[in-house]
Design a protein around this motif. Structure first.
Motif, mmCIF file in Angstrom:
data_model
loop_
_atom_site.group_PDB
_atom_site.id
_atom_site.type_symbol
_atom_site.label_atom_id
_atom_site.label_comp_id
_atom_site.label_asym_id
_atom_site.label_seq_id
_atom_site.Cartn_x
_atom_site.Cartn_y
_atom_site.Cartn_z
ATOM 1 N N TYR A 1 1.006 -0.955 -0.307
ATOM 2 C CA TYR A 1 0.597 0.228 -0.134
ATOM 3 C C TYR A 1 0.546 1.330 0.214
ATOM 4 O O TYR A 1 0.796 2.331 -0.879
ATOM 5 C CB TYR A 1 -0.752 0.543 1.076
ATOM 6 C CG TYR A 1 -2.258 -0.951 0.823
ATOM 7 C CD1 TYR A 1 -2.842 -0.466 0.525
ATOM 8 C CD2 TYR A 1 -2.025 -2.851 1.379
ATOM 9 C CE1 TYR A 1 -4.123 -1.832 0.352
ATOM 10 C CE2 TYR A 1 -2.965 -3.657 1.393
ATOM 11 C CZ TYR A 1 -4.021 -2.931 0.887
ATOM 12 O OH TYR A 1 -5.314 -4.044 0.818
ATOM 13 N N ALA A 2 2.099 1.221 0.685
ATOM 14 C CA ALA A 2 3.084 2.146 0.653
ATOM 15 C C ALA A 2 3.400 2.597 -0.180
ATOM 16 O O ALA A 2 4.100 3.795 -0.891
ATOM 17 C CB ALA A 2 4.100 2.033 1.993
ATOM 18 N N THR A 3 3.755 1.521 -1.144
ATOM 19 C CA THR A 3 4.540 1.259 -2.397
ATOM 20 C C THR A 3 3.950 2.014 -3.630
ATOM 21 O O THR A 3 4.281 3.180 -4.348
ATOM 22 C CB THR A 3 4.796 0.555 -2.553
ATOM 23 O OG1 THR A 3 6.164 -0.860 -1.683
ATOM 24 C CG2 THR A 3 5.993 0.295 -4.292
ATOM 25 N N VAL A 4 2.688 1.411 -3.447
ATOM 26 C CA VAL A 4 1.434 2.270 -4.280
ATOM 27 C C VAL A 4 1.665 3.504 -4.777
ATOM 28 O O VAL A 4 1.717 4.478 -4.883
ATOM 29 C CB VAL A 4 0.298 1.317 -4.328
ATOM 30 C CG1 VAL A 4 -0.593 2.299 -5.299
ATOM 31 C CG2 VAL A 4 0.522 -0.076 -4.961
ATOM 32 N N SER A 5 1.037 4.324 -2.817
ATOM 33 C CA SER A 5 1.154 5.458 -2.480
ATOM 34 C C SER A 5 2.594 6.475 -3.187
ATOM 35 O O SER A 5 2.237 7.614 -3.514
ATOM 36 C CB SER A 5 1.052 5.832 -1.146
ATOM 37 O OG SER A 5 0.751 6.665 -0.697
ATOM 38 N N LEU A 6 4.109 5.635 -3.039
ATOM 39 C CA LEU A 6 5.147 5.931 -3.781
ATOM 40 C C LEU A 6 4.869 6.564 -4.736
ATOM 41 O O LEU A 6 5.607 7.870 -5.821
ATOM 42 C CB LEU A 6 5.508 6.260 -2.061
ATOM 43 C CG LEU A 6 5.643 6.256 -0.839
ATOM 44 C CD1 LEU A 6 6.939 5.622 -0.149
ATOM 45 C CD2 LEU A 6 6.068 7.860 -0.737
ATOM 46 N N ILE A 7 4.391 5.942 -5.593
ATOM 47 C CA ILE A 7 4.690 5.022 -7.564
ATOM 48 C C ILE A 7 3.782 5.819 -7.662
ATOM 49 O O ILE A 7 3.762 7.610 -8.083
ATOM 50 C CB ILE A 7 4.401 3.882 -7.551
ATOM 51 C CG1 ILE A 7 5.194 2.947 -6.878
ATOM 52 C CG2 ILE A 7 4.097 4.536 -9.028
ATOM 53 C CD1 ILE A 7 5.577 1.669 -7.734
ATOM 54 N N VAL A 8 2.758 6.604 -6.364
ATOM 55 C CA VAL A 8 1.625 7.710 -7.697
ATOM 56 C C VAL A 8 2.158 8.727 -6.954
ATOM 57 O O VAL A 8 2.265 9.866 -7.916
ATOM 58 C CB VAL A 8 0.373 7.556 -6.445
ATOM 59 C CG1 VAL A 8 -0.495 8.677 -6.923
ATOM 60 C CG2 VAL A 8 -0.229 5.787 -7.021
#
Length: 430
Positions: free
Chosen positions: A271-278
């Motif tokens: 979840y944190a990975t997706v947020s940081l990619i965005v």
């Protein structure tokens, strides 16, 4: 064929554009590693706690030490970079960051762990100002927002690596091995930096007799920056959006999902990975959008509104892993994507000789907030939790970033609109 504008020396001639972009790549490489160190505690928290027996408050202190030192050193780093130049600032910052990473990775106890975190923050304060000053002085105003967006996109790569990829690496390597490896990468990029910057065309040498006059001009310009209402409003804007986001994704996002919803560390890190990619992609897109609109204020207002909405839903709403949590994390990352726009607005608000100081001052907003939220979050959890914290405990702690983010809306609304004629007057200020 070489560019007509080339740098000649004892070696083969190298184009000025190659030197410029090569130096940019090395500075941004160190910047990427800095983002890794900034966000890695979120993924490494479980291993660090079990290895060194850290409580939630102590873990928050270790992670926030980076932000405290980084925050305190922003203004000195800005003055230092404006005085000694970008290359020296990058070299010293890179070496100090490397030493901090090695202290962190080899730490036998909490004291050395805190020292390592502090040195990383100290080194990265100089690296940040060096990168931002390089972008502001080496690229035209028309390209600045786009270059800033690209810089933040690449920097976000470091924060992405600190999440899911690092969670997978923990299967084969210890948290210490991972930190030390990135310390070596930082050291390598730092060592290579003089190879290109030494070959760059030299600027006109300053007359030693004018050093005192130049120092007076810089100090007078810094006083001018401190009196700029626009600079302080931008300080609040970046604090409300990026400061709260950095604090959460850098430490408490993964523990919230593992403690509050019983997710595994790898699943939580996604979840944190997706947020940081965005966040990274959004930094590039939002910079482009601001250039197309021709006014940065609407973009900053939208980011402030989005940030407050996300924190409201997390702190006050009912949500769970799945599409609801994923949506909130995506929107959280998007809310921080305007950071390059804020730095571009900062550049346009002050004279060029004081860009380093002004950028550092605005950036203090993000990292002062991150330090306060990371420490405050842990203190709140220890205070409200009977034993292991649950989702209700975390939601009480989430009221802290919610309150701070609301200030960003007021600050964004009060910003001045872009005014090319006033920017020209500002940049001609003496």
């Amino acid at each position: 064929m070489h560019n007509a504008r080339s740098s000649s020396g004892p070696l083969l001639p190298v184009s000025v554009d190659f030197l410029k972009w090569g130096t940019w790549v090395l500075l941004v490489s160190i910047f990427i590693n800095g983002f890794f160190f900034r966000f890695a505690p979120s993924t490494l928290s479980g291993s660090m706690q079990s290895d060194l027996g850290l409580s939630a408050s102590t873990l928050g202190l270790v992670a926030s030490m980076h932000f405290w030192v980084y925050t305190v050193m922003q203004v000195p780093a800005g003055i230092f970079t404006d005085s000694v130049g970008i290359r020296n600032s990058g070299l010293i910052g890179g070496f100090v960051t490397s030493i901090g990473a090695f202290c962190f990775g080899f730490s036998p106890n909490v004291i050395v762990l805190l020292l390592g975190s502090a040195l990383i923050g100290l080194g990265l304060s100089a690296i940040f100002v060096a990168v931002m000053s390089f972008n502001a002085t080496k690229f035209s105003s028309e390209k600045h927002s786009l270059v800033m967006g690209a810089t933040m996109l690449l920097a976000a790569l470091g924060s992405v690596i600190a999440q899911s990829p690092t969670a997978h690496l923990l299967i084969w390597f210890s948290w210490r091995d991972i930190v030390i490896f990135f310390g070596f990468l930082t050291l390598l990029a730092t060592i290579l930096l003089p190879v290109l910057s030494n070959r760059a065309p030299k600027s006109k040498t300053t007359n030693p007799g004018n050093v005192g006059a130049m120092a007076q001009q810089v100090l007078r310009g810094n006083r001018y920056v401190l009196q700029k209402r626009q600079v302080w409003l931008l300080f609040l804007c970046v604090a409300a959006t990026n400061g709260t986001m950095y604090a959460f994704l850098g430490l408490w996002a993964v523990p919230l999902l593992t403690d509050g919803f019983d997710l595994g560390a790898e699943d939580a890190a996604r979840y944190a990975t997706v947020s940081l990619i965005v966040y990274g992609i959004g930094s590039l897109f939002v910079g482009w959008a601001a250039d197309r609109i021709g006014d940065k204020k609407p973009v900053i207002i939208m980011a402030a509104l989005l940030s407050t909405t996300v924190w409201s839903c997390m702190a006050l709403g009912v949500w769970e892993p799945g599409w609801k949590a994923l949506s909130l994390f995506v929107l959280l990352g998007l809310s921080g994507g305007q950071v390059g726009v804020i730095f571009a607005a900062t550049k346009e608000s002050v004279p060029q000789r004081n860009v380093g100081f002004a950028t550092a001052l605005v950036n203090m907003g993000a990292f002062l907030t991150a330090a306060l939220v990371q420490s405050g979050f842990g203190i709140i959890l220890d205070f409200v939790s009977v034993s292991a914290p649950n989702i209700q405990d975390y939601q009480i702690a989430l009221s802290l970033p919610l309150a701070i983010s609301a200030l960003g809306i007021a600050a964004a609304v009060l910003l001045e609109k872009d005014n090319p004629s006033s920017m020209a007057r500002t940049n001609s200020y003496r």
